[in-house]
Design an enzyme around this catalytic site. Structure first.
Site, PDB file in Angstrom:
ATOM      1  N   GLU A  33       0.840  -1.203   0.000  1.00  0.00           N
ATOM      2  CA  GLU A  33       0.000   0.000   0.000  1.00  0.00           C
ATOM      3  C   GLU A  33       0.871   1.248   0.000  1.00  0.00           C
ATOM      4  O   GLU A  33       1.752   1.403   0.851  1.00  0.00           O
ATOM      5  CB  GLU A  33      -0.935   0.011   1.206  1.00  0.00           C
ATOM      6  N   LEU A  38      -4.442   1.483   5.300  1.00  0.00           N
ATOM      7  CA  LEU A  38      -5.031   0.553   4.344  1.00  0.00           C
ATOM      8  C   LEU A  38      -6.462   0.982   3.997  1.00  0.00           C
ATOM      9  O   LEU A  38      -7.080   1.764   4.696  1.00  0.00           O
ATOM     10  CB  LEU A  38      -5.036  -0.857   4.932  1.00  0.00           C
ATOM     11  N   GLY A  40      -7.499   2.045   0.705  1.00  0.00           N
ATOM     12  CA  GLY A  40      -7.602   2.691  -0.597  1.00  0.00           C
ATOM     13  C   GLY A  40      -8.542   3.877  -0.622  1.00  0.00           C
ATOM     14  O   GLY A  40      -8.936   4.428   0.410  1.00  0.00           O
ATOM     15  N   CYS A  42     -11.730   4.043  -1.470  1.00  0.00           N
ATOM     16  CA  CYS A  42     -13.067   3.789  -0.925  1.00  0.00           C
ATOM     17  C   CYS A  42     -13.141   4.085   0.561  1.00  0.00           C
ATOM     18  O   CYS A  42     -14.024   4.809   1.023  1.00  0.00           O
ATOM     19  CB  CYS A  42     -13.468   2.343  -1.192  1.00  0.00           C
ATOM     20  N   THR A 144      -4.621  -1.110  -8.067  1.00  0.00           N
ATOM     21  CA  THR A 144      -4.188   0.255  -7.733  1.00  0.00           C
ATOM     22  C   THR A 144      -5.283   1.307  -7.886  1.00  0.00           C
ATOM     23  O   THR A 144      -5.044   2.481  -7.623  1.00  0.00           O
ATOM     24  CB  THR A 144      -2.968   0.642  -8.581  1.00  0.00           C
ATOM     25  N   ILE A 185     -20.970  10.814  -7.647  1.00  0.00           N
ATOM     26  CA  ILE A 185     -20.156  11.475  -6.626  1.00  0.00           C
ATOM     27  C   ILE A 185     -20.582  12.925  -6.442  1.00  0.00           C
ATOM     28  O   ILE A 185     -20.754  13.409  -5.316  1.00  0.00           O
ATOM     29  CB  ILE A 185     -18.663  11.391  -6.998  1.00  0.00           C
ATOM     30  N   MET A 319     -16.627   1.449 -12.175  1.00  0.00           N
ATOM     31  CA  MET A 319     -15.720   1.714 -11.062  1.00  0.00           C
ATOM     32  C   MET A 319     -16.514   1.654  -9.761  1.00  0.00           C
ATOM     33  O   MET A 319     -16.974   2.668  -9.244  1.00  0.00           O
ATOM     34  CB  MET A 319     -15.041   3.073 -11.247  1.00  0.00           C
ATOM     35  N   HIS A 445     -45.272  -7.193   6.087  1.00  0.00           N
ATOM     36  CA  HIS A 445     -46.058  -5.952   6.045  1.00  0.00           C
ATOM     37  C   HIS A 445     -46.093  -5.344   7.451  1.00  0.00           C
ATOM     38  O   HIS A 445     -46.316  -6.043   8.432  1.00  0.00           O
ATOM     39  CB  HIS A 445     -47.484  -6.248   5.586  1.00  0.00           C
TER      40      HIS A 445
END
Length: 467
Positions: A33, A38, A40, A42, A144, A185, A319, A445
């Site tokens: 990384e 860690l 990424g 997201c 990546t 976004i 993506m 319901h």
């Protein structure tokens, strides 16, 4: 030199899930990384922090409706943006810590630094302290991810002309936020700051927002967001974005050739994302990168180097974090000699505004373009007892089914909790369910999920009960 069966470059959802699955299957696994944490994009500057802010701002917006529920709020209710951002960071830190735990639990070796290929079986790691290390990999998985895109004439200064990354950590609520791009976004972050008191204007090149989704969803979301105060300039081509002090001026041309000028104190450039392969030195390993910047892969996500695979945002396709996760799992299982598969038509897409928007399968526009004979059934949320009880009346569920076989071809929904409801549609379509199959399933319901059953009834000879 350390040697591994599998080395994963990138620790986003695709990367860390792939590493865990590899470890579960008995491979000696390492993950590299670039950053100190860690998760990424997201986890750190994407899915998780944006949902934290959407949740916080949603709570604030809901206060305006407390009175109709018989709840009286004494005194002035204020937004503490600093505390809201701090909570977002705490959520990110906690989630990142959870990934660290999973790496330890699965005995995955973690390297922090920029990973780059020396050749097809060796990866160099340039660390933050200036040192480097080279490791050997029998197989490598490239995960990546991606970075925000821009337009050639826009200079992102990360202060007033910003990307989604900076929009997640502003120190003030904008007076007027001009968003360039009406995709997922931009719309999500636009609603965050709209709720907190900003004027929000969205400039979109296409003739509608969320243009990749079914047109009916776009139309309904536009209607709801306009009602909330958001302004839209669709079919507008941005010509320039200039900053003078604290003022950002955006000029855009409409379909008639007329130029409009919008002035705000911030402009969010949200025109998509690009695959991120900077510093990877893919060529040294024999890995081909396409003209679009994506890593070329075959149907098994194998690159032009037979022992190297690539997944997620860096390869073709949507993506989406969950798409990357599925691909990461698939590659791990292929390496173990299994025969997994992914049906990309059944990867759902979600917009986490309120109301939420979710879809899976074909849109009406796609079915028409492909000449597929279909039937459609819709059911409005306002006809649900559960929706009336919670005052979440906006939206609908639409089911598209094959005109002859009744097989469900697409499900499109906008309304409360549709980000969760779409999973029912994915399961149904995975097992080739017909609209009648769904219509005959018992749904509790009162629930929002009843809208799915009613839409299926509507698609089955127009048999909806409550409308």
């Amino acid at each position: 030199m350390n040697s591994f069966d599998v080395v994963v470059i990138g620790s986003g959802p695709g990367g860390y899930v792939s590493a865990i699955r590899c470890a579960q299957l008995g491979f000696k696994t390492a993950i590299i990384e670039k950053y100190s944490t860690l998760g990424g994009t997201c986890l750190n500057v994407g899915c998780i922090p944006s949902k934290a802010l959407l949740s916080s701002s949603h709570h604030y917006a809901e206060i305006a409706h407390f009175a109709e529920h018989g709840i009286e709020v004494a005194g002035e209710v204020k937004v503490n943006l600093e505390k809201m951002i701090a909570r977002k960071k705490a959520v990110v830190d906690q989630t990142s810590g959870g990934i660290n735990y999973l790496m330890d639990k699965n005995k995955i070796t973690v390297f922090n630094g920029l990973g780059s290929f020396v050749d097809a079986t060796h990866v160099a790691i340039a660390k933050a302290d200036g040192t480097s290390e080279t490791i050997e990999a029998k197989h490598t998985i490239i995960a990546t991810g991606s970075k925000p895109s821009s337009l050639p004439f826009i200079k992102i200064d990360k202060e007033r002309i910003i990307t989604s990354t900076e929009a997640l950590s502003l120190t003030e609520v904008p007076k007027h936020l001009v968003i360039i791009g009406g995709g997922v976004i931009g719309i999500e972050l636009g609603q965050v700051y709209l709720r907190l008191g900003a004027q929000v204007s969205v400039v979109e090149f296409m003739d509608r927002i969320i243009p990749g989704m079914d047109g009916a969803l776009s139309k309904e979301l536009t209607k709801v967001l306009k009602k909330q105060g958001m302004k839209f300039y669709t079919s507008h081509k941005v010509q320039s974005v200039e900053r003078a002090g604290d003022v950002v001026t955006v000029k855009a041309e409409n379909a008639k050739g007329e130029v409009i000028t919008l002035e705000g104190d911030y402009s969010l450039v949200s025109v998509g994302r690009r695959p991120y392969t900077d510093g990877l030195n893919a060529e040294a390993a024999g890995v081909k990168i396409t003209e679009r910047g994506q890593i070329e892969v075959n149907d098994h996500l194998q690159t032009t180097a037979s022992n190297i695979y690539a997944i997620g945002d860096v390869v073709r396709g949507a993506m989406l974090a969950h798409k990357a996760e599925e691909e990461g799992t698939m590659v791990a299982e292929i390496l173990a000699g299994q025969k997994p598969h992914i049906d990309y038509n059944l990867i759902p897409g979600v917009v986490y505004t309120w109301p939420e928007v979710a879809a899976v399968g074909k849109t009406e526009e796609q079915l028409k373009a492909e000449g597929v004979a279909y039937k459609s059934g819709s059911f409005p949320f306002k006809a649900l007892g559960r929706a009336r009880a919670s005052a979440d009346l906006d939206g609908f569920v639409k089911i598209l089914a094959d005109a002859k076989t009744d097989e469900v071809l697409g499900v499109h929904m906008i309304g409360a909790r549709t980000a969760d409801l779409i999973a029912e549609a994915v399961v149904a379509m995975e097992y080739k369910a017909s609209a009648e199959d769904i219509s005959r399933m018992s749904h509790a319901h009162p629930t929002f999920a009843e809208a799915v059953k009613e839409a299926a009834l509507a698609a089955t000879d127009n048999r909806a009960i409550h409308v």
